[in-house]
Enzyme design. Structure first.
Site, mmCIF file in Angstrom:
data_model
loop_
_atom_site.group_PDB
_atom_site.id
_atom_site.type_symbol
_atom_site.label_atom_id
_atom_site.label_comp_id
_atom_site.label_asym_id
_atom_site.label_seq_id
_atom_site.Cartn_x
_atom_site.Cartn_y
_atom_site.Cartn_z
ATOM 1 C CD GLN A 70 -7.276 22.611 -0.711
ATOM 2 O OE1 GLN A 70 -7.771 21.525 -0.926
ATOM 3 N NE2 GLN A 70 -8.006 23.698 -0.575
ATOM 4 C CG HIS A 102 -2.641 19.379 -2.435
ATOM 5 N ND1 HIS A 102 -3.950 19.717 -2.717
ATOM 6 C CD2 HIS A 102 -2.694 18.543 -1.361
ATOM 7 C CE1 HIS A 102 -4.750 19.122 -1.835
ATOM 8 N NE2 HIS A 102 -4.017 18.410 -1.010
ATOM 9 C CB CYS A 119 18.146 8.519 -8.622
ATOM 10 S SG CYS A 119 18.088 9.996 -9.661
ATOM 11 C CB CYS A 155 19.277 7.235 -12.904
ATOM 12 S SG CYS A 155 17.532 7.279 -12.432
ATOM 13 C CG ASN A 159 -16.613 29.036 -2.845
ATOM 14 O OD1 ASN A 159 -17.235 29.095 -3.908
ATOM 15 N ND2 ASN A 159 -15.743 28.089 -2.578
HETATM 16 C C1 BJW Z 1 -14.052 30.702 -6.403
HETATM 17 C C2 BJW Z 1 -13.885 31.505 -7.492
HETATM 18 C C3 BJW Z 1 -13.483 32.807 -7.227
HETATM 19 C C4 BJW Z 1 -14.485 29.620 -8.246
HETATM 20 N N1 BJW Z 1 -13.281 33.197 -5.974
HETATM 21 N N2 BJW Z 1 -13.850 31.098 -5.165
HETATM 22 C C5 BJW Z 1 -11.357 11.210 4.197
HETATM 23 C C6 BJW Z 1 -12.583 10.925 3.623
HETATM 24 C C7 BJW Z 1 -12.671 10.514 2.286
HETATM 25 C C8 BJW Z 1 -11.539 10.388 1.494
HETATM 26 C C9 BJW Z 1 -10.334 10.670 2.055
HETATM 27 C C10 BJW Z 1 -10.239 11.070 3.389
HETATM 28 N N3 BJW Z 1 -8.916 11.286 3.661
HETATM 29 C C11 BJW Z 1 -8.203 11.037 2.546
HETATM 30 C C12 BJW Z 1 -9.028 10.657 1.551
HETATM 31 C C13 BJW Z 1 -8.631 10.295 0.160
HETATM 32 C C14 BJW Z 1 -8.354 11.485 -0.707
HETATM 33 C C15 BJW Z 1 -9.581 12.400 -0.718
HETATM 34 O O1 BJW Z 1 -9.627 13.438 -0.099
HETATM 35 N N4 BJW Z 1 -10.598 12.042 -1.478
HETATM 36 C C16 BJW Z 1 -11.839 12.820 -1.539
HETATM 37 C C17 BJW Z 1 -11.891 13.589 -2.847
HETATM 38 C C18 BJW Z 1 -12.999 11.886 -1.382
HETATM 39 N N5 BJW Z 1 -7.166 12.200 -0.269
HETATM 40 C C19 BJW Z 1 -5.938 11.832 -0.599
HETATM 41 O O2 BJW Z 1 -5.720 10.846 -1.275
HETATM 42 C C20 BJW Z 1 -4.793 12.682 -0.064
HETATM 43 N N6 BJW Z 1 -3.774 11.899 0.532
HETATM 44 C C21 BJW Z 1 -3.985 11.156 1.616
HETATM 45 O O3 BJW Z 1 -5.053 11.095 2.170
HETATM 46 O O4 BJW Z 1 -2.846 10.504 2.061
HETATM 47 C C22 BJW Z 1 -2.993 9.537 3.094
HETATM 48 C C23 BJW Z 1 -3.102 8.204 2.426
HETATM 49 C C24 BJW Z 1 -1.970 7.594 1.957
HETATM 50 C C25 BJW Z 1 -2.062 6.343 1.346
HETATM 51 C C26 BJW Z 1 -3.295 5.747 1.172
HETATM 52 C C27 BJW Z 1 -4.449 6.406 1.606
HETATM 53 C C28 BJW Z 1 -4.344 7.631 2.242
HETATM 54 C C29 BJW Z 1 -4.103 13.436 -1.185
HETATM 55 C C30 BJW Z 1 -4.985 14.366 -1.903
HETATM 56 C C31 BJW Z 1 -4.227 15.025 -3.053
HETATM 57 C C32 BJW Z 1 -5.106 15.938 -3.906
HETATM 58 N N7 BJW Z 1 -4.368 16.343 -5.054
HETATM 59 C C33 BJW Z 1 -4.951 17.297 -5.988
HETATM 60 C C34 BJW Z 1 -4.002 17.373 -7.222
HETATM 61 C C35 BJW Z 1 -2.741 18.184 -6.875
HETATM 62 C C36 BJW Z 1 -1.833 18.356 -8.035
HETATM 63 C C37 BJW Z 1 -2.453 19.139 -9.167
HETATM 64 O O5 BJW Z 1 -2.872 20.300 -9.007
HETATM 65 O O6 BJW Z 1 -2.504 18.578 -10.261
HETATM 66 O O7 BJW Z 1 -5.071 18.583 -5.391
HETATM 67 S S1 BJW Z 1 -6.619 16.906 -6.421
HETATM 68 C C38 BJW Z 1 -7.174 18.584 -6.542
HETATM 69 O O8 BJW Z 1 -8.145 18.859 -5.518
HETATM 70 C C39 BJW Z 1 -5.948 19.425 -6.190
HETATM 71 C C40 BJW Z 1 -6.556 20.510 -5.342
HETATM 72 O O9 BJW Z 1 -5.558 21.112 -4.529
HETATM 73 C C41 BJW Z 1 -7.594 19.779 -4.568
HETATM 74 C C42 BJW Z 1 -8.681 20.662 -3.980
HETATM 75 O O10 BJW Z 1 -9.409 21.292 -4.963
HETATM 76 P P1 BJW Z 1 -9.883 22.818 -4.753
HETATM 77 O O11 BJW Z 1 -8.710 23.681 -4.677
HETATM 78 O O12 BJW Z 1 -10.832 22.881 -3.625
HETATM 79 O O13 BJW Z 1 -10.597 23.117 -6.154
HETATM 80 P P2 BJW Z 1 -12.126 22.819 -6.636
HETATM 81 O O14 BJW Z 1 -12.140 22.948 -8.102
HETATM 82 O O15 BJW Z 1 -12.638 21.580 -6.030
HETATM 83 O O16 BJW Z 1 -12.967 24.020 -5.996
HETATM 84 C C43 BJW Z 1 -12.815 25.367 -6.444
HETATM 85 C C44 BJW Z 1 -13.712 26.234 -5.587
HETATM 86 O O17 BJW Z 1 -13.468 27.585 -5.949
HETATM 87 C C45 BJW Z 1 -15.221 25.972 -5.813
HETATM 88 O O18 BJW Z 1 -15.850 25.844 -4.541
HETATM 89 C C46 BJW Z 1 -15.709 27.245 -6.520
HETATM 90 O O19 BJW Z 1 -17.020 27.612 -6.155
HETATM 91 C C47 BJW Z 1 -14.707 28.264 -6.030
HETATM 92 N N8 BJW Z 1 -14.472 29.407 -6.896
HETATM 93 N N9 BJW Z 1 -14.201 30.743 -8.654
HETATM 94 C C48 BJW Z 1 -13.503 32.287 -4.972
HETATM 95 N N10 BJW Z 1 -13.303 33.691 -8.258
HETATM 96 ZN ZN ZN Z 2 17.079 9.411 -11.601
#
Ligand code: BJW
Ligand code: ZN
Length: 252
Positions: A106, A124, A135, A154, A217
């Site tokens: 991700q 992601h 464009c 553009c 984790n």
């Molecule tokens: C360690 C550590 C160490 C610390 N060692 N571990 C079903 C149910 C409910 C909602 C939805 C659903 N399906 C879709 C949705 C909506 C939504 C969603 O999921 N919402 C929920 C939050 C409720 N999803 C979307 O909108 C997605 N698209 C979609 O569904 O399209 C279809 C659609 C189209 C049109 C209309 C409607 C639907 C897209 C989701 C995009 C997420 N984007 C982001 C930003 C990316 C760009 C950027 O980086 O700026 O992605 S959000 C952010 O969260 C980023 C990450 O990739 C993502 C996940 O986070 P991650 O990686 O898990 O990080 P943390 O901080 O949460 O966790 C870190 C972990 O590490 C912790 O557990 C720590 O303990 C651990 N840790 N140190 C190991 N040393």
């Molecule tokens: Zn352009």
């Protein structure tokens, strides 16, 4: 966790790996935490003040393109300054021993690729790529870190090629990731809170399809109860132990 039981759990995981042909490693921001890239939802994470859903979406960008552009510049700069950590390197090393091995990430930070991982699916997007919303022309910004919105020739706004809330995941990457998760023998879920969908289906599909699910984790997550083994700790500490034991058992 005391060392003895950690050793037992690692042995259990390595036993599975030794009889496996196909592995998926699903990763999130936590794998890059030890490199110095902030996570999203931890207490010192990126989004303590602003909720992820409020910042990482297209409307927020259109409302305040200067702020969002500056935020991505800031993060890209950090990502350029840091190095892959022992967790990334261990994941890359394990790939060499398997016929089928996929890193499904991700993260947008390129650290898996920089550590040597070959088969990486980015769910992601990638912070290095940018494109014009009008464009669709692509832009690489390299070592330029704009502190306000930038525009295409553009006239369209240029945005990072990452997946914001409400946006679709890149179809090819997601389909390949789902296929890999449906057919793997072992799936690791590493450094992710597993709350963002559809990405979080990857370990769930793997488990549903009969894979052995391992979580790494320091904290419990939404999928801990689904995991066959939970290794509580940092990926940069735990993953190298797994690879070391795996190589030892292979006589390497
Ligand atoms: C360690 C550590 C160490 C610390 N060692 N571990 C079903 C149910 C409910 C909602 C939805 C659903 N399906 C879709 C949705 C909506 C939504 C969603 O999921 N919402 C929920 C939050 C409720 N999803 C979307 O909108 C997605 N698209 C979609 O569904 O399209 C279809 C659609 C189209 C049109 C209309 C409607 C639907 C897209 C989701 C995009 C997420 N984007 C982001 C930003 C990316 C760009 C950027 O980086 O700026 O992605 S959000 C952010 O969260 C980023 C990450 O990739 C993502 C996940 O986070 P991650 O990686 O898990 O990080 P943390 O901080 O949460 O966790 C870190 C972990 O590490 C912790 O557990 C720590 O303990 C651990 N840790 N140190 C190991 N040393
Ligand atoms: Zn352009």
């Amino acid at each position: 966790m005391e060392t003895h039981s950690l050793t037992n759990l690692i042995n259990k995981v390595v036993n599975k790996l030794l009889e496996s042909k196909s592995v998926v490693v699903f990763t999130g921001a936590g794998v890059s935490a030890e490199s110095g890239v902030p996570t999203f939802r931890d207490k010192d994470g990126l989004w303590q003040k602003l909720k992820p859903e409020e910042l990482a979406n297209f409307n927020a960008f259109m409302r305040n393109p200067d702020m969002v552009t500056e935020w991505y510049s800031h993060r890209r700069k950090i990502m350029h300054q840091v190095q892959p950590n022992p967790g990334h390197f261990a994941i890359a090393e394990l790939e060499k021993f398997f016929e089928r091995f996929a890193v499904v990430t991700q993260n947008i930070d390129n650290l898996h690729q920089r550590a040597g991982s070959k088969n990486v699916f980015e769910l992601h997007g990638n912070i290095e790529r940018n494109y014009c919303i009008k464009c669709k022309k692509f832009y690489q910004l390299g070592d330029i870190y704009p502190d306000k919105a930038i525009y295409c020739e553009c006239g369209g706004l240029i945005r990072p090629d990452v997946v914001w809330f409400g946006e679709m995941l890149p179809e090819d990457e997601y389909e390949s990731a789902v296929k890999a998760s449906r057919t793997c023998d072992v799936c690791f879920s590493v450094g992710t809170s597993a709350v963002v969908f559809p990405a979080a289906y990857i370990p769930i599909y793997a488990k549903q399809s009969g894979a052995f699910l391992v979580e790494i984790n320091p904290n419990p997550t939404d999928i801990s109860s689904l995991a066959d083994v939970v290794l509580q700790g940092k990926s940069g500490e735990i993953f190298p132990l797994i690879v070391e034991e795996f190589k030892k058992r292979k006589g390497l």
